[in-house]
Design an enzyme around this catalytic site. Structure first.
Site, PDB file in Angstrom:
ATOM      1  N   GLN A  84       0.949  -0.801   0.382  1.00 31.11           N
ATOM      2  CA  GLN A  84       0.242   0.081  -0.115  1.00 31.11           C
ATOM      3  C   GLN A  84       1.343   1.449  -0.156  1.00 31.11           C
ATOM      4  O   GLN A  84       1.484   1.570   0.681  1.00 31.11           O
ATOM      5  CB  GLN A  84      -0.819  -0.258   1.116  1.00 31.11           C
ATOM      6  CG  GLN A  84      -1.315   0.677   1.397  1.00 31.11           C
ATOM      7  CD  GLN A  84      -2.333   1.552   2.456  1.00 31.11           C
ATOM      8  OE1 GLN A  84      -1.725   1.031   3.424  1.00 31.11           O
ATOM      9  NE2 GLN A  84      -3.307   1.772   2.898  1.00 31.11           N
ATOM     10  N   GLU A  95      -8.991  -0.411   6.906  1.00 25.59           N
ATOM     11  CA  GLU A  95      -7.889  -1.234   7.653  1.00 25.59           C
ATOM     12  C   GLU A  95      -7.384  -0.751   9.066  1.00 25.59           C
ATOM     13  O   GLU A  95      -7.407  -1.317   9.855  1.00 25.59           O
ATOM     14  CB  GLU A  95      -6.693  -0.053   6.598  1.00 25.59           C
ATOM     15  CG  GLU A  95      -5.079  -0.232   7.725  1.00 25.59           C
ATOM     16  CD  GLU A  95      -4.220   0.891   6.601  1.00 25.59           C
ATOM     17  OE1 GLU A  95      -4.721   1.724   6.113  1.00 25.59           O
ATOM     18  OE2 GLU A  95      -3.277   0.157   6.833  1.00 25.59           O
TER      19      GLU A  95
END
Ligand SMILES: Cc1cc2nc3c(=O)[nH]c(=O)nc-3n(C[C@H](O)[C@H](O)[C@H](O)COP(=O)(O)OP(=O)(O)OC[C@H]3O[C@@H](n4cnc5c(N)ncnc54)[C@H](O)[C@@H]3O)c2cc1C
Length: 375
Positions: A125, A243
Site C-alpha cells: 500500500q 484497514e
C-alpha cells in the site's frame, strides 16, 4: 445478539479447525520480511488457496467460499488459535481486494484477484509520503496524463512489505488545480516497472518491514486506475475503513493472544495481584472486542465507528503484550514470539492512522465535541 452457532457455522468451524490442525507448519516460519520468509509465506498462501481457505468471504469465482461474515470471523478465530503464519498477502487480500470489489471494474477483478489469492502477486500500500501521513490529503506525488494512461512521479514511504512485494496501489495528485481532497486518483503500479526504485527501511526488529518507493515518470495504463480519475479520496476512504476496522484486525488475533497470556501466567510462579489483574483485563478486552464484532454483524456501526474500533484494538494489543513481557521478566529477552509481538504491537497506535488523529475523529464526528482550540 445470538451467540449460539447454528449447525452450518459449527460444521464450517470444525472443517477449518481440522484442516489447520493437519496443515499449519510446525514451528514458526522465518520472518515475512526476509527473502527466506517471503518464499515460505508465499508457499503457505498457496496451500491455503488450494484448500479454498485463502479468503473465505470472497465470491466463488475468485477462489472464495462466499461464506457469511460470521463464518469469516470464525475462520479468523481458528486461524489465530492454531498459530498459523502471518498473511503475507494481507495488503492485497484485506485492503485492495475489498476496494476492487466495490470500486473496481469486472476486468480489474478478473485480472488482479486470482494471482493475489495464490500470492503470485503480493501487494504493497503506497499512500504515506514524507509530509503526508496523518494528513493524507497533503500528498504531492503526482500523475500526469499521457497517451492511454498516466505518468507517476514522487516519493512514497513506510510502505509495508514493499521490500518483497510485486505491485502497489497508491494515491496520486492528478489535478494540481483541484482542492486538496479532489484531484486525487487511486492507481495500481508494478514495483519493478522502469522508473521505480524501492529502498528498504529497517524497522525496530532489524528486518526491512517497509520501504520507500521513488517514482520517476512511471507509466501506468488507464486500466490500472481504480474508480474515476479525481475520485481517489472516496476510494481511499473506503480502503481505510477496512484497514481500521475488523477485516485486518479481527478479534481472533487478540483472543488467541489473550489465551496465550492466561496460559503464560498459569505456567509461571507469579503471585503479584497487580499483574494478575492486567492479565484478566487483557482477556476481558479480547472478549469485549469479540462481542462488539459479533454485535456489529446484526447492527452495522456508523461511518466513524472504525476509528473507535482501531483505538480499542491497538491499545489492547500494547497492554496485552506489555503484560506478557512483565510476566516473563528477564525471560522476555529470549522469547522471540512475545518480544516480536510486542514490537509489532507498538506500531498499532501509529499505522492505519495515528491514535491521536482517531481520537480527534471520535471526539468531533462521533461525539459532536467542539474542535480542540490551540493554546
Ligand atoms: C508498522 C507500520 C506500517 C505502516 N505501513 C504503511 C503502509 O503499508 N502504507 C502506507 O502508506 N503507510 C504505512 N504506514 C505509515 C502510517 O500510515 C503513518 O506513519 C501514519 O499515518 C502517521 O503519519 P506520519 O508518520 O507522517 O506522522 P505525522 O502525521 O507526521 O504525525 C506525527 C505526530 O503528530 C500527530 N498528529 C498529526 N496530526 C494530528 C492531528 N490533526 N491531531 C492530533 N495529532 C496529530 C500524530 O498523531 C503523530 O503523533 C505504516 C506505519 C507503521 C508504523
Amino acid at each position: 445478539m445470538n451467540l449460539d452457532l447454528d449447525a452450518a457455522a459449527c460444521a464450517f468451524r470444525d472443517e477449518v479447525r481440522d484442516w489447520l490442525a493437519a496443515n499449519v507448519p510446525a514451528g514458526r516460519l522465518p520472518s515475512v520480511d526476509t527473502p527466506q520468509g517471503d518464499a515460505a509465506h508465499r508457499a503457505w498462501e498457496r496451500r491455503l488457496a488450494d484448500a479454498g481457505l485463502a479468503v473465505v468471504s470472497w465470491p466463488l469465482e475468485y477462489g472464495g467460499r462466499a461464506v457469511p461474515p460470521l463464518h469469516a470471523l470464525l475462520f479468523e478465530e481458528e486461524y489465530h488459535a492454531a498459530g498459523a503464519p502471518a498473511r503475507i498477502g494481507q495488503n492485497g487480500l484485506f485492503l485492495l481486494a475489498p476496494t476492487l470489489l466495490r470500486h473496481g471494474t469486472p476486468a480489474q477483478r478478473d485480472r488482479i484477484l486470482p494471482p493475489m489469492v495464490r500470492a503470485d502477486e503480493v501487494w504493497a500500500q503506497a499512500w504515506s509520503e514524507p509530509e503526508a501521513g496523518s494528513d493524507l490529503a497533503a500528498i504531492r506525488s503526482r500523475g500526469r496524463r499521457t497517451d492511454g494512461g498516466w505518468l507517476l512521479s514522487g516519493q512514497k514511504t513506510w510502505s509495508s512489505r514493499a521490500a518483497v512485494a510485486d505491485r502497489a496501489f497508491g494515491l496520486f495528485r492528478t489535478d494540481p488545480q483541484a482542492s486538496r481532497h479532489r484531484g486525487l486518483t487511486c492507481v495500481m503500479f508494478d514495483l519493478r516497472a522502469p522508473g521505480v526504485t524501492v529502498r528498504p527501511i529497517r524497522q525496530l526488529d532489524g528486518d526491512p518491514g517497509f520501504a520507500e518507493i521513488f517514482l520517476d515518470d512511471v507509466f501506468v495504463p488507464d486500466s490500472d486506475v481504480i474508480g474515476e480519475p479525481g475520485d481517489g479520496w472516496r476510494v481511499a476512504m473506503s480502503t481505510a475503513g477496512h484497514e481500521r476496522g475488523q477485516t485486518l484486525r479481527s478479534p481472533g488475533r487478540f483472543l488467541a493472544a489473550a489465551e496465550r497470556l492466561v496460559a503464560l501466567w498459569r505456567s509461571g510462579d507469579g503471585r503479584d495481584a497487580a499483574t494478575r489483574n492486567r492479565v484478566v483485563d487483557a482477556w476481558i478486552g479480547a472478549q469485549a472486542y469479540r462481542m462488539h464484532t459479533f454485535a456489529a454483524l446484526d447492527a452495522p456501526a456508523g461511518p466513524f465507528a472504525a476509528s473507535a474500533t482501531k483505538l480499542f484494538w491497538s491499545e489492547l494489543d500494547v497492554a496485552l503484550h506489555e503484560t506478557a513481557l512483565d510476566v516473563l521478566g528477564a525471560r522476555a529477552e529470549t522469547d522471540a514470539a512475545w518480544t516480536d509481538g510486542y514490537l509489532f504491537a507498538l506500531a498499532g497506535p501509529i499505522y492505519a492512522g495515528t491514535n491521536e488523529v482517531h481520537r480527534g475523529i471520535v471526539a468531533e464526528r462521533m461525539l459532536g465535541l467542539p474542535r480542540e482550540v490551540a493554546r
